[in-house]
Design a protein around this motif. Structure first.
Motif, PDB file in Angstrom:
ATOM      1  N   SER A 188      46.632  10.743 -15.245  1.00 53.83           N
ATOM      2  CA  SER A 188      46.275   9.413 -14.722  1.00 53.83           C
ATOM      3  C   SER A 188      46.001   9.461 -13.230  1.00 53.83           C
ATOM      4  O   SER A 188      45.078   8.807 -12.731  1.00 53.83           O
ATOM      5  N   HIS A 189      46.799  10.221 -12.499  1.00 50.75           N
ATOM      6  CA  HIS A 189      46.598  10.374 -11.052  1.00 50.75           C
ATOM      7  C   HIS A 189      46.466  11.870 -10.780  1.00 50.75           C
ATOM      8  O   HIS A 189      47.429  12.544 -10.421  1.00 50.75           O
ATOM      9  N   ASP A 190      45.261  12.357 -10.978  1.00 46.85           N
ATOM     10  CA  ASP A 190      44.983  13.792 -10.946  1.00 46.85           C
ATOM     11  C   ASP A 190      44.210  14.132  -9.678  1.00 46.85           C
ATOM     12  O   ASP A 190      43.082  13.683  -9.482  1.00 46.85           O
ATOM     13  N   ALA A 191      44.836  14.943  -8.809  1.00 40.42           N
ATOM     14  CA  ALA A 191      44.208  15.280  -7.525  1.00 40.42           C
ATOM     15  C   ALA A 191      42.906  16.049  -7.713  1.00 40.42           C
ATOM     16  O   ALA A 191      42.041  16.035  -6.824  1.00 40.42           O
ATOM     17  N   ARG A 192      42.737  16.710  -8.850  1.00 43.72           N
ATOM     18  CA  ARG A 192      41.502  17.468  -9.088  1.00 43.72           C
ATOM     19  C   ARG A 192      40.283  16.547  -9.148  1.00 43.72           C
ATOM     20  O   ARG A 192      39.181  16.956  -8.790  1.00 43.72           O
ATOM     21  N   VAL A 193      40.489  15.320  -9.595  1.00 42.54           N
ATOM     22  CA  VAL A 193      39.373  14.372  -9.694  1.00 42.54           C
ATOM     23  C   VAL A 193      38.801  14.085  -8.312  1.00 42.54           C
ATOM     24  O   VAL A 193      37.585  14.112  -8.106  1.00 42.54           O
ATOM     25  N   GLY A 194      39.680  13.823  -7.355  1.00 47.56           N
ATOM     26  CA  GLY A 194      39.224  13.574  -5.991  1.00 47.56           C
ATOM     27  C   GLY A 194      38.510  14.768  -5.387  1.00 47.56           C
ATOM     28  O   GLY A 194      37.502  14.613  -4.684  1.00 47.56           O
ATOM     29  N   LYS A 195      39.005  15.980  -5.679  1.00 44.12           N
ATOM     30  CA  LYS A 195      38.369  17.186  -5.132  1.00 44.12           C
ATOM     31  C   LYS A 195      36.982  17.385  -5.734  1.00 44.12           C
ATOM     32  O   LYS A 195      36.029  17.720  -5.028  1.00 44.12           O
ATOM     33  N   VAL A 222      30.086  18.356  -7.149  1.00 42.73           N
ATOM     34  CA  VAL A 222      29.567  19.247  -8.188  1.00 42.73           C
ATOM     35  C   VAL A 222      29.527  18.496  -9.523  1.00 42.73           C
ATOM     36  O   VAL A 222      30.335  17.598  -9.759  1.00 42.73           O
ATOM     37  N   PRO A 223      28.592  18.840 -10.415  1.00 43.30           N
ATOM     38  CA  PRO A 223      28.574  18.204 -11.734  1.00 43.30           C
ATOM     39  C   PRO A 223      29.893  18.473 -12.461  1.00 43.30           C
ATOM     40  O   PRO A 223      30.370  19.610 -12.504  1.00 43.30           O
ATOM     41  N   ALA A 224      30.494  17.428 -13.014  1.00 45.80           N
ATOM     42  CA  ALA A 224      31.787  17.588 -13.684  1.00 45.80           C
ATOM     43  C   ALA A 224      31.973  16.490 -14.719  1.00 45.80           C
ATOM     44  O   ALA A 224      31.506  15.368 -14.539  1.00 45.80           O
ATOM     45  N   VAL A 225      32.668  16.848 -15.796  1.00 51.79           N
ATOM     46  CA  VAL A 225      33.048  15.892 -16.834  1.00 51.79           C
ATOM     47  C   VAL A 225      34.543  16.047 -17.082  1.00 51.79           C
ATOM     48  O   VAL A 225      35.057  17.168 -17.140  1.00 51.79           O
ATOM     49  N   LEU A 226      35.232  14.928 -17.231  1.00 53.63           N
ATOM     50  CA  LEU A 226      36.672  14.918 -17.433  1.00 53.63           C
ATOM     51  C   LEU A 226      36.992  14.606 -18.891  1.00 53.63           C
ATOM     52  O   LEU A 226      36.424  13.680 -19.471  1.00 53.63           O
ATOM     53  N   VAL A 227      37.903  15.380 -19.481  1.00 52.82           N
ATOM     54  CA  VAL A 227      38.413  15.088 -20.818  1.00 52.82           C
ATOM     55  C   VAL A 227      39.845  14.598 -20.631  1.00 52.82           C
ATOM     56  O   VAL A 227      40.752  15.380 -20.345  1.00 52.82           O
ATOM     57  N   GLY A 228      40.033  13.295 -20.769  1.00 53.88           N
ATOM     58  CA  GLY A 228      41.278  12.629 -20.394  1.00 53.88           C
ATOM     59  C   GLY A 228      40.954  11.606 -19.315  1.00 53.88           C
ATOM     60  O   GLY A 228      40.062  11.832 -18.497  1.00 53.88           O
ATOM     61  N   ARG A 229      41.664  10.468 -19.334  1.00 49.71           N
ATOM     62  CA  ARG A 229      41.287   9.349 -18.462  1.00 49.71           C
ATOM     63  C   ARG A 229      42.169   9.231 -17.227  1.00 49.71           C
ATOM     64  O   ARG A 229      43.369   8.960 -17.346  1.00 49.71           O
ATOM     65  N   PRO A 230      41.572   9.417 -16.060  1.00 50.51           N
ATOM     66  CA  PRO A 230      42.312   9.122 -14.837  1.00 50.51           C
ATOM     67  C   PRO A 230      42.269   7.628 -14.546  1.00 50.51           C
ATOM     68  O   PRO A 230      41.406   6.905 -15.056  1.00 50.51           O
ATOM     69  N   ALA A 231      43.175   7.162 -13.716  1.00 47.71           N
ATOM     70  CA  ALA A 231      43.161   5.748 -13.332  1.00 47.71           C
ATOM     71  C   ALA A 231      41.868   5.405 -12.604  1.00 47.71           C
ATOM     72  O   ALA A 231      41.314   4.319 -12.781  1.00 47.71           O
ATOM     73  N   ASP A 232      41.364   6.352 -11.802  1.00 48.49           N
ATOM     74  CA  ASP A 232      40.105   6.152 -11.080  1.00 48.49           C
ATOM     75  C   ASP A 232      39.241   7.393 -11.268  1.00 48.49           C
ATOM     76  O   ASP A 232      39.510   8.438 -10.674  1.00 48.49           O
ATOM     77  N   PRO A 233      38.183   7.330 -12.086  1.00 52.08           N
ATOM     78  CA  PRO A 233      37.328   8.503 -12.322  1.00 52.08           C
ATOM     79  C   PRO A 233      36.503   8.913 -11.108  1.00 52.08           C
ATOM     80  O   PRO A 233      35.911  10.001 -11.118  1.00 52.08           O
ATOM     81  N   GLN A 234      36.403   8.067 -10.091  1.00 55.78           N
ATOM     82  CA  GLN A 234      35.671   8.367  -8.850  1.00 55.78           C
ATOM     83  C   GLN A 234      34.232   8.816  -9.113  1.00 55.78           C
ATOM     84  O   GLN A 234      33.740   9.779  -8.520  1.00 55.78           O
ATOM     85  N   GLY A 235      33.583   8.106 -10.029  1.00 48.47           N
ATOM     86  CA  GLY A 235      32.173   8.381 -10.269  1.00 48.47           C
ATOM     87  C   GLY A 235      31.881   9.532 -11.199  1.00 48.47           C
ATOM     88  O   GLY A 235      30.719   9.956 -11.299  1.00 48.47           O
ATOM     89  N   LEU A 236      32.884  10.045 -11.898  1.00 48.17           N
ATOM     90  CA  LEU A 236      32.685  11.162 -12.825  1.00 48.17           C
ATOM     91  C   LEU A 236      32.680  10.664 -14.272  1.00 48.17           C
ATOM     92  O   LEU A 236      33.307   9.653 -14.602  1.00 48.17           O
ATOM     93  N   ASP A 237      31.975  11.381 -15.138  1.00 53.04           N
ATOM     94  CA  ASP A 237      31.945  11.041 -16.556  1.00 53.04           C
ATOM     95  C   ASP A 237      33.279  11.395 -17.208  1.00 53.04           C
ATOM     96  O   ASP A 237      33.905  12.407 -16.870  1.00 53.04           O
ATOM     97  N   VAL A 238      33.695  10.553 -18.161  1.00 51.30           N
ATOM     98  CA  VAL A 238      34.988  10.718 -18.834  1.00 51.30           C
ATOM     99  C   VAL A 238      34.789  10.633 -20.346  1.00 51.30           C
ATOM    100  O   VAL A 238      34.080   9.755 -20.838  1.00 51.30           O
ATOM    101  N   VAL A 239      35.423  11.555 -21.066  1.00 46.89           N
ATOM    102  CA  VAL A 239      35.443  11.526 -22.533  1.00 46.89           C
ATOM    103  C   VAL A 239      36.892  11.645 -22.975  1.00 46.89           C
ATOM    104  O   VAL A 239      37.642  12.476 -22.457  1.00 46.89           O
ATOM    105  N   ASP A 240      37.306  10.806 -23.918  1.00 46.31           N
ATOM    106  CA  ASP A 240      38.677  10.879 -24.414  1.00 46.31           C
ATOM    107  C   ASP A 240      38.709  10.365 -25.847  1.00 46.31           C
ATOM    108  O   ASP A 240      37.810   9.642 -26.276  1.00 46.31           O
ATOM    109  N   LEU A 241      39.759  10.748 -26.572  1.00 44.66           N
ATOM    110  CA  LEU A 241      39.959  10.234 -27.918  1.00 44.66           C
ATOM    111  C   LEU A 241      40.666   8.890 -27.827  1.00 44.66           C
ATOM    112  O   LEU A 241      41.537   8.685 -26.970  1.00 44.66           O
TER     113      LEU A 241
END
Length: 346
Positions: free
Chosen positions: A135-142, A148-167
């Motif tokens: 939920s509060h993942d420092a990697r998202v901010g970095k 760089v192009p990036a996609v997150l699997v799992g939902r942070p509280a703030d995706p900071q403009g990145l694409d997110v996919v989760d079940l």
């Protein structure tokens, strides 16, 4: 095409490809690096490469194009049991990446921000697929900072403009409860998640909330059994609290493959038969569900579909897409009833 004699022994070269395709060597280079080449000419070059088993030099291509054609997949495999849940995603991502001419660099260490910065700084990859996002993942901010192009699997509280996919794990929890309610069960038991895990991971808190809410709606008694040591010995120590007065009106809900295995081991030790004396339902892959002596009724986390969407988003970003960031919750497929469900008399 007639196979030409090579000018030297060893691996084929772009000159060999050009000779077999009947084009200039510079045309082969343009085709490999995405330059303007007529479709028919590109087809002949690709056929020549297949016949010769020619592999372009990745290092040289990186120097020419400033691209590695590699994707970094960041996962956590701290314990051997984690593989049962994560490996299906890795296999699917690698398969999809290869179809798009990308290699996958696997990072399995919990390096956090430093690991992201190291991979990006060394130009090892063109983009990132990051699993198990908190939920509060420092990697998202970095990642957002690096651009760089990036996609997150799992939902942070703030995706900071990145694409997110989760079940949609809330729905997965509801489906498991419905299976027990629909087959006449009145009591449900589940291992309680550590408080820090529910705070850190949205997919965990959603699953627990889905189970809790649906059990209340279906008027089932829910026991969340706290286990200090989240391990097989810890589950053995909590066996009496988990099973209580074990009968066909009790159902066990397992959130992960690891817990599913623990429950099945526990029943075996107690001489209880899943699907007759007690029920077990699980959020696990179909492959794992079918691997037990008594196949387990399950809701699949859909690793292939999750990986497909995540990779589709990432490849679009690598191609320069600037569409607004997307958050997709993948809806689980209907539960598959297997041998571990006991049909309890009303």
């Amino acid at each position: 095409m007639k196979h030409p004699s090579r000018g030297r022994r060893g691996a084929p070269t772009s000159r060999d490809v050009a000779a077999l395709a009947g084009v200039a060597q510079s045309t082969v280079s343009a085709a490999i690096n995405g330059g303007p080449v007529a479709p028919d000419t590109k087809r002949r070059i690709e056929e020549a490469m297949r016949m010769l088993k020619y592999q372009p030099n990745a290092g040289a291509r990186t120097l020419r194009t400033n691209r590695t054609n590699a994707i970094a997949m960041v996962v956590h495999l701290e314990q051997q049991d984690d593989a049962a849940e994560t490996v299906p995603y890795i296999d699917s991502v690698v398969e999809i990446a290869r179809r798009s001419d990308y290699d996958v660099v696997l990072s399995t260490l919990r390096e956090g921000v430093d690991g992201i910065a190291r991979l990006a700084g060394r130009a090892i990859c063109d983009g990132f697929l990051v699993m198990d996002v908190e939920s509060h993942d420092a990697r998202v901010g970095k990642l957002a900072e690096l651009g760089v192009p990036a996609v997150l699997v799992g939902r942070p509280a703030d995706p900071q403009g990145l694409d997110v996919v989760d079940l949609d794990t809330r729905e997965a929890g509801r489906l498991l409860v419905d299976e027990l309610a629909d087959t006449g069960h009145r009591r449900v038991a589940m291992l309680a998640e550590p408080e820090e895990a529910e705070r850190e991971y949205k997919f965990i808190s959603d699953f627990v909330d889905g189970v809790r809410t649906r059990a209340a709606e279906r008027e089932l008694t829910l026991d969340l059994i706290a286990v200090e040591d989240q391990s097989w010995p810890g589950v053995q120590a909590a066996a009496d609290r988990l099973l209580g007065r074990a009968d066909a009106r009790l159902g066990l809900i397992a959130r992960t493959p690891r817990v599913t295995q623990w429950f099945m081991n526990l029943l075996q030790l107690r001489g209880l038969i899943p699907g007759r004396d007690i029920s077990v339902v699980s959020r696990c892959t179909d492959e794992l569900a079918k691997s037990f002596a008594f196949p387990v009724s399950n809701v699949s986390p859909q690793p292939r579909e999750m990986s497909r969407i995540a990779m589709e988003f990432l490849i679009e970003r690598l191609g320069g897409s600037d569409v607004p960031a997307r958050t997709v919750l993948v809806r689980p497929e209907p539960l598959v009833r297997r041998a571990s469900t006991a049909i309890s008399p009303s």
